[in-house]
Design an enzyme around this catalytic site. Structure first.
Site: not given
Length: 571
Positions: A220, A222, A249, A275, A323, A363
């Protein structure tokens, strides 16, 4: 001697048949049965004075070793991306053995599923059967997510994390072998299938590849770890070498480059974009444009699905918390504001409806709701039918089958395909692991009636355990026997990379669950996204944020009232 009865009477006894339509919950979606694999007058029905008795619908001479199933779900309507039909569904050794007509061939015609002494029966008359859902965007923050997802109809969870650490709250990443191994050990307790994503951030292929050998089924990327072109390229090099997926992401702030730079770093290699609208994160304002590329497998997360009058307002606080942003710092607030764009959010539902966005996911606890993937997917489908009318493929059919098949693919077969596990799960097809969800039509997509994992009942609606019958109030979700003891190991799958299996990770960790490999990922294209593989030109206006599909603006109105909502829930 023949006997005639009305369709209404037949449906009340045996469930609907070919040509009948079922309303899904309180939506405007109607599933029309395309074919009936059972035989009128030869229905296998269990109960006192009914068909499935010894010497009648049950063959009392055949043992289990003589092609007899362990379980049959009778006269059920199957809704799957492959079609909508009525059938008896047989399960053996935890897998879907056959979809056809059950009974005793000695006294019944057309039988291809023989009910024997070893066979259990679940009555599916008047109910709907679907494949268990696959949520491919999980932040493993709290183990309580697992049961919440399960009772919503999700049977596979893919993502990353280690618990409530700040990085897990923000990113779906389980970094490094030690963390991966501990998570795999923890998963042994839960009646759920799992796959982990490692950290896709680094400039060394060996350093990142060791996570795949440790048991991750992908990497992943991000932005909170830095979604740089270097990380993208290195992750995809690892993925190509080990046949795993990369989920991304992208860079909201456009610090390391713009959407064109990310596209260049991806360089035509297959990748799963999370997303893809952008409110959950990604190049502002034009991450959507990646969905036109044939190597991009685009998904939406559920907080922006469907678009309602409350969507925009809830997102700012949600984003600040997830975040690790500080509301007292203007730059942090500006960062959050840059993601929340009415125009792109309003286009997202339409892109899902057109089959341009291919998947939905949650998510979980990180700008998404783990128990609402199924629910919100169908709310989008309903909203789009109300606003856009029937799809061209459904015109004049008396139903919404194409739209229904498109939407169910978004949380079943397509995430399974994207992560290389569709050989095992993701659809109601013979040979696949029997992860199945049984619904009453009035509760479809909202509250399952019964959840099966590997053919075992693991959860369902049950009444007071001290009552004289199973149905008295209070009726709520309770675990079944398949969710306890060593039965869990047989009811669920841990997905690993081929490299991890070859390295002996299951043996080293003492994993008891069924182990399956992820595979056949690096040759995927968007055309492999069932009923959701459209790739028209996409453009986001950098000033107005208007989204155009092949030159035509796309948008929708925010809904003020939704189906599958307050009619079903107190809170």
């Amino acid at each position: 001697m023949s006997f005639e009865m009305s369709r209404e009477q037949y449906a009340s006894l045996y469930g609907p048949t070919t040509g009948d339509a079922i309303r899904l919950a309180d939506t405007e979606l109607f599933a029309r049965i395309e074919k009936d694999l059972t035989a009128p007058g030869e229905e296998a029905v269990f109960g006192g004075g009914k068909v499935v008795r010894d010497g009648m619908g049950q063959n009392g001479r055949l043992g289990r070793d003589e092609d007899v199933p362990d379980l049959v779900i009778t006269n059920v309507v199957v809704i799957d991306w492959t079609g909508i039909c009525k059938a008896d569904v047989a399960v053996r050794d935890g897998h879907i053995m056959r979809i056809g007509k059950a009974g005793n061939p000695h006294v019944m015609d057309g039988v291809d599923i023989v009910i024997g002494v070893a066979t259990d029966v679940i009555a599916g008359e008047g109910k709907i059967l679907t494949a268990g859902g696959i949520d491919s965007h999980i932040h493993f923050i709290s183990p309580d997510q697992i049961e919440t997802a399960l009772v919503s109809g999700i049977t596979t969870m893919i993502g990353g994390g280690t618990g409530p650490s700040e990085s897990t709250k923000a990113t779906t990443i389980t970094p490094g072998a030690w963390n991966i191994h501990n998570m795999l050990r923890s998963f042994e307790q839960f009646p759920m299938n799992f796959g982990l994503l490692g950290k896709g951030h680094g400039s060394s292929v060996p350093a990142m590849a060791e996570q795949i050998t440790a048991g991750a089924i992908g990497l992943k990327i991000h932005e909170d770890w830095g979604a740089t072109p270097s990380s993208i390229n290195t992750s995809l090099q690892v993925a190509d070498e080990y046949d795993v997926q990369v989920a991304i992401h992208t860079d909201t702030l456009n610090e390391a480059g713009f959407v064109e730079d990310t596209r260049a770093a991806i360089a035509g290699r297959v990748i799963h974009t999370f997303h893809t609208e952008g409110a959950g994160g990604g190049h502002a304002p034009d991450i959507i444009e990646l969905a036109q590329d044939p190597n991009i497998l685009p998904a939406s997360t559920n907080p922006t699905l469907p678009y309602t009058r409350n969507t925009l307002e809830e997102h700012l606080d949600m984003l600040m918390v997830c975040h690790h942003l500080n509301p007292g710092i203007p730059e942090d607030v500006a960062f959050a504001d840059s993601r929340i764009r009415k125009e792109t959010i309003a286009a997202e539902d339409v892109l899902q409806d057109m089959g341009i966005f291919s998947m939905t996911s949650s998510d979980s606890q990180a700008m998404g709701r783990v128990g609402e993937v199924v629910l919100r997917t169908w709310q989008v489908a309903d909203s789009m039918k109300r606003q856009r009318g029937p799809l061209p493929e459904d015109e004049g059919t008396g139903g919404d089958n194409h739209r229904i098949r498109r939407y169910i693919a978004k949380y079943t077969i397509n995430p399974a395909t994207a992560h290389g596990i569709s050989h095992a799960v993701g659809s109601v097809e013979e040979g696949k692991f029997a992860d199945l969800v049984l619904w009453e039509p009035r509760f479809f997509g909202v509250k399952p009636d019964l959840i099966l994992k590997g053919g075992q009942m693991v959860h369902g609606v049950m009444g007071d355990p001290n009552a004289s019958i199973p149905t008295p109030q209070p009726r709520w979700y309770r675990r079944a026997f398949g969710a306890y003891g060593t039965a869990v190991a047989a009811s669920s799958i841990t997905f690993l990379s081929r490299a991890a299996i070859r390295a002996g990770v299951p043996e080293t960790l003492g994993l008891r669950k069924v182990v399956r490999e992820c595979r056949d990922i690096r040759t995927l294209t968007k055309a492999d996204m069932k009923l959701n593989g459209e790739t028209p030109p996409l453009r986001v206006d950098p000033q107005t944020y208007e989204v155009r599909v092949d030159g035509t603006p796309v948008t929708c109105e925010p809904q003020h009232v939704l189906p599958m909502a307050q009619r079903y829930f107190l809170f």
